[in-house]
Write a protein that holds these residues in place. Structure first.
Motif, PDB file in Angstrom:
ATOM      1  N   SER A  21      36.835  48.698  24.553  1.00 12.45           N
ATOM      2  CA  SER A  21      35.515  48.624  23.926  1.00 12.45           C
ATOM      3  C   SER A  21      35.076  47.169  23.857  1.00 12.45           C
ATOM      4  CB  SER A  21      35.553  49.210  22.511  1.00 12.45           C
ATOM      5  OG  SER A  21      35.918  50.579  22.577  1.00 12.45           O
ATOM      6  N   VAL A  22      33.928  46.903  24.415  1.00 15.99           N
ATOM      7  CA  VAL A  22      33.403  45.539  24.465  1.00 15.99           C
ATOM      8  C   VAL A  22      31.917  45.619  24.161  1.00 15.99           C
ATOM      9  CG1 VAL A  22      32.860  43.608  26.002  1.00 15.99           C
ATOM     10  CG2 VAL A  22      35.097  44.691  26.139  1.00 15.99           C
ATOM     11  N   GLU A  23      31.416  44.576  23.497  1.00 15.31           N
ATOM     12  CA  GLU A  23      29.990  44.556  23.205  1.00 15.31           C
ATOM     13  C   GLU A  23      29.442  43.170  23.522  1.00 15.31           C
ATOM     14  OE1 GLU A  23      27.333  45.983  19.424  1.00 15.31           O
ATOM     15  OE2 GLU A  23      29.353  46.772  19.725  1.00 15.31           O
ATOM     16  N   VAL A  24      28.343  43.138  24.226  1.00 13.66           N
ATOM     17  CA  VAL A  24      27.692  41.861  24.530  1.00 13.66           C
ATOM     18  C   VAL A  24      26.275  41.935  23.987  1.00 13.66           C
ATOM     19  CG1 VAL A  24      27.025  40.246  26.346  1.00 13.66           C
ATOM     20  CG2 VAL A  24      29.067  41.656  26.634  1.00 13.66           C
ATOM     21  N   GLU A  25      25.953  41.006  23.070  1.00 18.44           N
ATOM     22  CA  GLU A  25      24.604  41.007  22.479  1.00 18.44           C
ATOM     23  C   GLU A  25      23.646  40.230  23.379  1.00 18.44           C
ATOM     24  OE1 GLU A  25      23.773  42.512  19.707  1.00 18.44           O
ATOM     25  OE2 GLU A  25      25.760  43.004  18.858  1.00 18.44           O
ATOM     26  N   LYS A  26      22.378  40.541  23.177  1.00 17.67           N
ATOM     27  CA  LYS A  26      21.361  39.862  23.971  1.00 17.67           C
ATOM     28  C   LYS A  26      21.404  38.355  23.710  1.00 17.67           C
ATOM     29  CE  LYS A  26      16.376  40.479  24.860  1.00 17.67           C
ATOM     30  NZ  LYS A  26      16.326  39.440  25.788  1.00 17.67           N
ATOM     31  N   GLY A  27      21.369  37.583  24.782  1.00 16.57           N
ATOM     32  CA  GLY A  27      21.262  36.135  24.666  1.00 16.57           C
ATOM     33  C   GLY A  27      22.573  35.411  24.437  1.00 16.57           C
ATOM     34  N   GLU A  28      23.704  36.108  24.371  1.00 11.18           N
ATOM     35  CA  GLU A  28      24.955  35.370  24.178  1.00 11.18           C
ATOM     36  C   GLU A  28      25.728  35.198  25.474  1.00 11.18           C
ATOM     37  OE1 GLU A  28      27.472  37.138  21.035  1.00 11.18           O
ATOM     38  OE2 GLU A  28      27.440  38.991  22.164  1.00 11.18           O
ATOM     39  N   ILE A  29      26.715  34.305  25.363  1.00  6.78           N
ATOM     40  CA  ILE A  29      27.711  34.216  26.415  1.00  6.78           C
ATOM     41  C   ILE A  29      28.988  34.808  25.845  1.00  6.78           C
ATOM     42  CG2 ILE A  29      29.132  32.695  27.823  1.00  6.78           C
ATOM     43  CD1 ILE A  29      26.927  30.713  27.930  1.00  6.78           C
ATOM     44  N   VAL A  30      29.487  35.826  26.504  1.00  6.78           N
ATOM     45  CA  VAL A  30      30.745  36.423  26.072  1.00  6.78           C
ATOM     46  C   VAL A  30      31.772  36.201  27.174  1.00  6.78           C
ATOM     47  CG1 VAL A  30      31.930  38.579  25.547  1.00  6.78           C
ATOM     48  CG2 VAL A  30      29.675  38.130  24.587  1.00  6.78           C
ATOM     49  N   SER A  31      32.919  35.669  26.804  1.00  2.87           N
ATOM     50  CA  SER A  31      33.973  35.428  27.791  1.00  2.87           C
ATOM     51  C   SER A  31      35.078  36.451  27.632  1.00  2.87           C
ATOM     52  CB  SER A  31      34.576  34.028  27.617  1.00  2.87           C
ATOM     53  OG  SER A  31      33.638  33.054  27.966  1.00  2.87           O
ATOM     54  N   LEU A  32      35.602  36.869  28.774  1.00  4.55           N
ATOM     55  CA  LEU A  32      36.732  37.789  28.767  1.00  4.55           C
ATOM     56  C   LEU A  32      37.868  37.068  29.481  1.00  4.55           C
ATOM     57  CD1 LEU A  32      37.663  40.862  28.365  1.00  4.55           C
ATOM     58  CD2 LEU A  32      37.097  41.109  30.772  1.00  4.55           C
ATOM     59  N   ILE A  33      38.982  36.875  28.777  1.00  4.83           N
ATOM     60  CA  ILE A  33      40.109  36.222  29.435  1.00  4.83           C
ATOM     61  C   ILE A  33      41.295  37.173  29.476  1.00  4.83           C
ATOM     62  CG2 ILE A  33      39.367  33.886  28.835  1.00  4.83           C
ATOM     63  CD1 ILE A  33      41.454  33.891  26.629  1.00  4.83           C
ATOM     64  N   GLY A  34      42.217  36.868  30.358  1.00  6.41           N
ATOM     65  CA  GLY A  34      43.386  37.737  30.489  1.00  6.41           C
ATOM     66  C   GLY A  34      44.194  37.304  31.698  1.00  6.41           C
ATOM     67  N   ALA A  35      45.463  37.727  31.726  1.00  7.47           N
ATOM     68  CA  ALA A  35      46.357  37.315  32.803  1.00  7.47           C
ATOM     69  C   ALA A  35      45.975  38.028  34.100  1.00  7.47           C
ATOM     70  CB  ALA A  35      47.802  37.652  32.437  1.00  7.47           C
ATOM     71  N   ASN A  36      46.628  37.641  35.192  1.00  9.25           N
ATOM     72  CA  ASN A  36      46.406  38.331  36.464  1.00  9.25           C
ATOM     73  C   ASN A  36      46.785  39.796  36.313  1.00  9.25           C
ATOM     74  OD1 ASN A  36      47.499  35.368  37.814  1.00  9.25           O
ATOM     75  ND2 ASN A  36      45.581  36.277  38.445  1.00  9.25           N
ATOM     76  N   GLY A  37      45.934  40.633  36.830  1.00 11.15           N
ATOM     77  CA  GLY A  37      46.247  42.058  36.798  1.00 11.15           C
ATOM     78  C   GLY A  37      45.995  42.726  35.466  1.00 11.15           C
ATOM     79  N   ALA A  38      45.362  42.006  34.533  1.00  9.31           N
ATOM     80  CA  ALA A  38      45.093  42.595  33.227  1.00  9.31           C
ATOM     81  C   ALA A  38      44.033  43.687  33.327  1.00  9.31           C
ATOM     82  CB  ALA A  38      44.647  41.510  32.254  1.00  9.31           C
ATOM     83  N   GLY A  39      43.195  43.573  34.335  1.00  5.15           N
ATOM     84  CA  GLY A  39      42.146  44.579  34.511  1.00  5.15           C
ATOM     85  C   GLY A  39      40.748  44.022  34.307  1.00  5.15           C
ATOM     86  N   LYS A  40      40.620  42.693  34.385  1.00  4.81           N
ATOM     87  CA  LYS A  40      39.317  42.058  34.139  1.00  4.81           C
ATOM     88  C   LYS A  40      38.306  42.478  35.199  1.00  4.81           C
ATOM     89  CE  LYS A  40      41.079  37.908  34.470  1.00  4.81           C
ATOM     90  NZ  LYS A  40      42.448  38.266  34.861  1.00  4.81           N
ATOM     91  N   THR A  41      38.722  42.348  36.463  1.00  6.38           N
ATOM     92  CA  THR A  41      37.815  42.731  37.543  1.00  6.38           C
ATOM     93  C   THR A  41      37.486  44.217  37.444  1.00  6.38           C
ATOM     94  OG1 THR A  41      38.738  41.014  38.952  1.00  6.38           O
ATOM     95  CG2 THR A  41      37.539  42.778  40.043  1.00  6.38           C
ATOM     96  N   THR A  42      38.508  44.997  37.124  1.00  2.10           N
ATOM     97  CA  THR A  42      38.282  46.438  36.980  1.00  2.10           C
ATOM     98  C   THR A  42      37.230  46.719  35.927  1.00  2.10           C
ATOM     99  OG1 THR A  42      40.603  46.762  37.551  1.00  2.10           O
ATOM    100  CG2 THR A  42      39.446  48.627  36.570  1.00  2.10           C
ATOM    101  N   LEU A  43      37.305  45.979  34.824  1.00  2.00           N
ATOM    102  CA  LEU A  43      36.343  46.189  33.749  1.00  2.00           C
ATOM    103  C   LEU A  43      34.919  45.888  34.234  1.00  2.00           C
ATOM    104  CD1 LEU A  43      36.930  44.983  30.103  1.00  2.00           C
ATOM    105  CD2 LEU A  43      34.685  45.025  31.118  1.00  2.00           C
TER     106      LEU A  43
END
Ligand code: ATP
Ligand code: MG
Lengths: 233, 423
Positions: A21-43
């Protein structure tokens, strides 16, 4: 602006996201970090509908896009800078940009092109060069420029700093900051945790397909667990 | 290195012997009801040995032979010139093309009947290759069953004329549209496939169509084919000695000239020429339109293209459909030219030849494809004197060509699209 609710994503039988579950509000910068293979690209790709979430919901600008086709999602005010840049190497810089504005009218394209050249004067210099012959940094600028051509409300970036020199990375992050000032919402995936969290209003930490932490960028930077795992102690 | 070469050369020579001796060295003779095996004559055996020696020598000195072959472009006076500016090049190209078309318009009145007939075939191949070029060269989809759409066009005309007496001019758009429809329908199942898999499935489709035509005997006449396909008419004027269709007049009587079989051949040639020009111009237009750029984008990077909101389905299907459309065009002309068609005209070899034209010409390049179509159609005719060796010569020419210019006769030079600005 963008909401993911308990999203599960599978590659065949393998589950890559276990209820995110992730939420990005209008006008913000939200960063997602994680190790290789964590599933960032998948997300990120799940947001784009390729692959689609197997359960849970993805909502963009109040609209449920979980089952939408990728092509429809990408035309609804969201743009992605894919992992590894993926510029059209046989096409010139200008043509790459025009591909980004494929569904816009000529005058719109002209306007956004000028705007992109303002952000990246380097691209203007290389206007007629084949994209494949440009340096990695220039290609990354082009990939971002191309994504901006559709005049998106939200831009998603998948590891824009990958393989770039520190100076270029700094430049790219400055541009990302500028985008926020222009009112574009930014969802940023990065390995470069320090800079990504520094810039971000809020951040998420993804570990093997689950959100481990989420907080403001500052707090995450100060968090000892994050420091140990992602900031090199 | 030398030792390695020697070993390799010996190996190749032995393979040559092993393969060719059993094939050439024995003859099956029938003697009454039984068949007996007989050794071949001394000359054949000598020939096989000689071939092995040639292979051995070639493999031994392969590096230097191939090396000097690759030097060849240096002999080419045009190789070292600077690339022209785009606007200048485009102007030169269009002048050249105009001259070529004018020449092609005048030429049939001076040439022999056989030559004009051959030229019509060349034009048909040009249409086919330009169409396939959209699918393979521009969209990057390897289609080995392209001949199926050619068959659809040809059979549409043949069947319509046989059962409903439809004329060439009516059948032409119908054939092309029906071929396009087939392209659309066949395109659907192969959308998710890429590269080798796509090639195999399209190959299968090509064969299915041919086998269907072969087996639907009641409708298509099966292997016997369909004959009596009418020639095109010119505003209701027929080119035959006697008028076949009621209401038509005959060409030579209307103009008060003596009947000549050549009129028809030249007329068909001119039709093929006009259609080939239309094909080339239409595809050139498409290349510059958004759909053309979408083809290129999808070929270059599917994921990136999708990320920009392009629909893979729409883009691939459009390439398939448009390619098939022009094959249908070509098929109709072919049926009219031959007057008789059978499934034998649409075998896999035909697909392979069209693909060879596209590859030889330089993928995506229209000029190259046109030149290659001329070369590939005329070369086997010129080599006719060598009768049974002509396909061998043809093959050898292709191999040399690919070594010499792997990127094709005239590799594609993309037309860069620039945005015009009001300053
Ligand atoms: N197309 C695919 N088919 C099967 N499994 C996949 C596929 N793509 C990714 N995976 C798997 O899903 C998991 C998450 O991959 P993902 O690419 O999302 O990681 P990531 O966080 O982006 O990593 P990186 O930082 O290296 O880019 C990995 O275990 C990966 O092997
Ligand atoms: Mg990734």
């Amino acid at each position: 602006m963008l909401v993911l609710e308990d999203v599960h994503t599978h590659y065949g039988k393998i589950e890559a996201l276990h209820g995110v579950s992730v939420e990005v509000e209008k006008g913000e910068i939200v960063s997602l970090i994680g190790a290789n293979g964590a599933g960032k690209t998948t997300l990120l790709m799940t947001v784009c509908g390729n692959p689609q979430a197997t359960s849970g919901r993805v909502i963009f600008q109040g609209r449920d896009i979980t089952r939408e086709m990728t092509s429809n999602i990408m035309r609804s005010g969201i743009a992605i800078v894919p992992e590894g840049r993926r510029v059209f190497s046989g096409l010139t810089v200008e043509e790459n940009l025009h591909m980004g504005g494929f569904f816009n009218t000529k005058p719109e394209i002209r306007k956004s092109q000028d705007h992109v050249y303002e952000l990246f004067p380097r691209l203007k210099e290389r206007e007629h060069q084949r994209a494949g012959t440009m340096s990695g940094g220039e290609q990354q600028m082009l990939a971002i420029g191309r994504a901006l051509m559709s005049r998106p409300n939200m831009i998603i970036l998948d590891e824009p700093s990958l393989g770039l020199a520190p100076l270029v990375i700094k430049q790219i992050f400055e541009i990302i900051g500028k985008l926020r000032e222009e009112g574009i919402t930014v969802f940023l995936v990065e390995q470069n945790a320090h800079q990504a969290l520094n810039l971000a209003d809020r951040g998420y930490v993804l570990e093997t397909g689950r959100i481990r932490l989420h907080d403001t960028g500052k707090n995450l930077l100060a968090n000892p667990d994050v420091q140990n795992a992602y900031l090199g102690g | 290195m030398a030792a390695h070469n020697l070993k390799h050369a010996l190996f190749c020579a032995i393979i040559t012997l092993v393969i060719s001796y059993p094939i050439l060295g024995f003859n099956l003779e029938s003697e009454g009801t039984s068949i007996i095996l007989e050794g071949a004559g001394a000359t054949t055996i000598l020939g096989v040995l000689l071939a092995a020696v040639i292979v051995f020598l070639f493999q031994l000195f392969r590096d230097s032979v191939m090396g000097s072959l690759r030097q060849l472009p240096a002999i080419n006076p045009l190789a070292n010139r600077k690339p022209m500016e785009q606007s200048k090049r485009l102007r030169l190209e269009s002048t050249l093309l105009t001259l070529m078309i004018i020449g092609a318009l005048i030429w049939p009145f001076l040439a022999s009947r056989g030559a004009v007939d051959l030229a019509t075939l060349v034009l048909i191949y040009i249409m086919l290759a330009l169409g396939l070029n959209v699918v393979v060269g521009l969209a990057g989809l390897l289609d080995l069953g392209y001949v199926a759409f050619y068959a659809v066009g040809a059979y549409t005309f043949a069947l319509l004329s046989q059962y409903y007496g439809v004329s060439f001019w009516f059948a032409l758009p119908i054939g092309a549209l029906l071929a396009a429809l087939f392209g659309l329908v066949l395109g659907f199942p192969v959308l998710r496939l890429r590269g080798d898999y796509l090639a195999i499935v399209t190959l299968g489709f090509g064969e299915i169509i041919r086998i269907l035509l072969n087996n639907m005997t009641s409708l298509t006449g099966g292997p016997n084919g369909i004959g009596g396909i009418p020639d095109p008419t010119l505003f209701g004027m027929e080119f035959g000695r006697r008028v076949k269709e009621e209401g038509n007049t005959s060409f030579h009587e209307t103009f008060g000239i003596a009947y000549s079989g050549e009129h028809k051949v030249i007329f068909l040639y001119l039709i093929a020429l006009v259609l080939a020009v239309i094909t080339a111009v239409a595809i050139r237009r498409l290349m510059r339109m958004p759909v053309g750029r979408a083809w290129e984008a999808l070929r270059e990077d599917e994921i990136a293209a999708k990320s920009l909101g392009l629909s893979r389905t729409a883009v691939k299907l459009s390439a398939f459909t448009i390619g098939a459309f022009f094959a249908g065009f070509a098929g109709t002309v072919f049926a009219s030219k031959q007057g008789f068609i059978s499934p034998e005209s649409f075998v896999f070899l035909e697909s392979a030849i069209i693909l060879a034209i596209v590859v030889l010409g330089g993928m995506g390049s229209q000029m190259g494809v046109i030149l290659a179509a001329i070369a590939v159609t005329i070369l086997p005719e010129l080599a006719r004197e060598f009768s049974e060796y002509r396909m061998l010569i043809f093959g050898a020419a292709m191999v040399l060509m690919m070594v010499w210019r792997p990127q094709g006769l005239m590799p594609m030079r993309r037309i860069h699209i620039e945005l015009k600005r009001q300053e």
